[in-house]
Design a protein around this motif. Structure first.
Motif, mmCIF file in Angstrom:
data_model
loop_
_atom_site.group_PDB
_atom_site.id
_atom_site.type_symbol
_atom_site.label_atom_id
_atom_site.label_comp_id
_atom_site.label_asym_id
_atom_site.label_seq_id
_atom_site.Cartn_x
_atom_site.Cartn_y
_atom_site.Cartn_z
ATOM 1 N N ASN A 1 5.540 0.652 -12.056
ATOM 2 C CA ASN A 1 5.085 1.007 -10.834
ATOM 3 C C ASN A 1 3.597 1.046 -10.927
ATOM 4 O O ASN A 1 2.866 2.127 -10.945
ATOM 5 C CB ASN A 1 5.504 2.343 -9.970
ATOM 6 C CG ASN A 1 7.003 2.278 -9.777
ATOM 7 O OD1 ASN A 1 7.282 1.947 -8.499
ATOM 8 N ND2 ASN A 1 7.839 2.582 -10.730
ATOM 9 N N ASN B 1 1.245 0.345 -8.925
ATOM 10 C CA ASN B 1 0.069 0.855 -7.972
ATOM 11 C C ASN B 1 0.530 2.173 -7.704
ATOM 12 O O ASN B 1 1.504 2.807 -7.316
ATOM 13 C CB ASN B 1 0.591 -0.034 -6.533
ATOM 14 C CG ASN B 1 -0.328 0.537 -5.538
ATOM 15 O OD1 ASN B 1 -0.771 1.618 -5.285
ATOM 16 N ND2 ASN B 1 -0.766 -0.342 -4.606
ATOM 17 N N ASN C 1 1.293 3.823 -4.217
ATOM 18 C CA ASN C 1 2.634 3.350 -3.729
ATOM 19 C C ASN C 1 3.670 4.052 -4.625
ATOM 20 O O ASN C 1 4.529 4.827 -3.924
ATOM 21 C CB ASN C 1 2.685 1.978 -4.004
ATOM 22 C CG ASN C 1 2.077 1.359 -2.961
ATOM 23 O OD1 ASN C 1 1.683 1.943 -2.027
ATOM 24 N ND2 ASN C 1 2.274 -0.357 -3.310
ATOM 25 N N LEU D 1 3.781 7.472 -2.981
ATOM 26 C CA LEU D 1 4.444 7.386 -1.500
ATOM 27 C C LEU D 1 5.917 6.857 -1.740
ATOM 28 O O LEU D 1 6.545 6.774 -0.584
ATOM 29 C CB LEU D 1 3.668 6.290 -0.812
ATOM 30 C CG LEU D 1 2.054 7.115 -0.485
ATOM 31 C CD1 LEU D 1 1.462 5.928 0.338
ATOM 32 C CD2 LEU D 1 2.431 8.133 0.505
ATOM 33 N N ASN D 2 6.395 6.784 -2.823
ATOM 34 C CA ASN D 2 7.937 6.604 -2.879
ATOM 35 C C ASN D 2 8.505 7.871 -3.131
ATOM 36 O O ASN D 2 8.683 8.481 -4.255
ATOM 37 C CB ASN D 2 8.107 5.827 -4.233
ATOM 38 C CG ASN D 2 9.573 5.246 -4.538
ATOM 39 O OD1 ASN D 2 10.385 6.082 -4.166
ATOM 40 N ND2 ASN D 2 9.817 4.087 -4.977
#
Ligand code: 1CP
Length: 344
Positions: free
Chosen positions: A45, A47, A50, A53-54
């Protein structure tokens, strides 16, 4: 009722609300960079925003150190810079020299509203909900925000280097800064409220760059905004811990003015000084995270100073700043076991 309340109340809440002597340990940055199981997820991952935000991954990362070390509290995996992000500034996490935000635009900042803001961070609240459901009831789930000054350092790009801010930039923006601080307080309180409603037990307010504020501005940029956030927490009965890093002797003034439930001391603060000067507050932390890079004996010796100094008053064991990326997870395990043995 109160007996029942006490039984179901997580350990950290008991200490902060009742100034209870019960024992507790967690570490700043316990979820993240130094853990191989985190790095595996991080690699896939790229980013970072992001990843934060997961909801499922954020919850999984939050629980990693709890599974490994059986700490007393979990801190939700997120970042202080999600607030500037949700207020419309893009954020990139470069390895060096650190996080980079797009140019500040006051029109964008002042065009936000609560609904839009809360929607943008909805997955953080979902992650808290998932985590609270999985976490043992006697463990606390800590949520956090960055204090206005520390966020502004990133939002306006005020930092020159590790130990210095750009004073010209600060002073030329000072009128606007007042409005930015008030706007940030509004959204930080919303973010705290949302996180608590989602199931977090306690909030920690990170003012990591408080030590870089010019002395004459310390009221305006540090004490006042932190006080307003703590007053909001008191109104909503939200247990709170402040971390105004780098204030040195001004920790005493901070504590008298802001009156948080808990205060995290940094490693420049002598524990006996803290015990003497910081009253009507639960002290947390202090141990230099660098000591975890030294031998086991040195680490135990340094930790003992904190255990001994605070053994008769409520104290939450933690560090003077976050765990360093190069920390060996086995050292963390040894330190926690040493703490538990000492306090048995
Ligand atoms: O590259 C990576 O893998 C990302 C590293 C990372 C991590 C794991 C960053 C980038 N943020 C985080 C998570 C994080 N950030 C947590 C998670 C929960 C936990 O503590 O385990 C928390 C509480 C924070 C808070 C945070 N972010 C602070 C305040 C605390 C402190 O350490 O002073 C600050 C200043 C930030 C900004 C930030 N986020 C990340 C970096 C590299 C930075 C900059 C730090 C700096 O400028 O020195």
């Amino acid at each position: 009722f109160y007996q029942y309340f006490n039984l179901v109340m997580s350990n950290l809440r008991k200490i902060l609300i009742n100034k209870n002597l019960c024992k507790s340990v967690w570490f700043m940055r316990q979820a993240g960079r130094y853990l191989p199981e985190f790095r595996k997820i991080r690699k896939k991952n790229q980013n970072f925003i992001n990843l934060c935000l997961n909801s499922d991954l954020s919850s999984e990362i939050t629980l990693q150190p709890i599974k490994r070390f059986n700490l007393d509290s979990a801190i939700i995996f997120s970042d202080i810079l999600l607030v500037p992000y949700a207020l419309g500034q893009s954020v990139k996490f470069n390895k060096k020299p650190g996080p980079k935000l797009s140019d500040f635009n006051s029109k964008i900042l002042f065009s936000n509203n609560e609904k839009k803001f809360s929607q943008k961070l909805g997955s953080v609240y979902k992650a808290i909900e998932i985590t609270r459901n999985k976490l043992n009831k006697n463990k606390s789930l800590i949520c956090f925000v960055g204090a206005p000054w520390t966020l502004i350092v990133y939002m306006l790009g005020l930092k020159k280097n590790k130990a210095e801010i750009n004073l010209d930039k600060l002073n030329s923006n000072s009128i606007l800064l007042n409005d930015i601080i008030n706007e940030l307080i509004k959204y930080l309180c919303i973010h705290i409220k949302n996180q608590i409603n989602a199931g977090a037990d306690v909030v920690q307010i990170f003012d990591s760059w408080a030590g870089l504020i010019p002395k004459k501005d310390i009221n305006k940029y540090c004490y006042e905004p932190n006080t307003k956030i703590v007053e909001f927490c008191n109104l909503k009965k939200i247990p709170n811990i402040c971390f105004p890093k780098g204030l040195n002797k001004d920790f005493e003034e901070f504590n008298k003015i802001v009156k948080p439930d808990g205060i995290n001391i940094d490693h420049d603060i002598e524990p006996s000084w803290a015990k003497d000067k910081l009253k009507d507050v639960v002290i947390q932390g202090g141990l230099n995270p660098r000591i975890l890079l030294k031998s086991k004996d040195k680490m135990f010796q340094a930790a003992t100073k904190y255990f001994e100094t605070f053994k008769d008053i409520p104290y939450i064991f933690n560090l003077g700043h976050g765990l360093l990326p190069e920390t060996d997870p086995d050292k963390v395990d040894e330190l926690i076991k040493f703490y538990r043995n000492f306090n048995e």
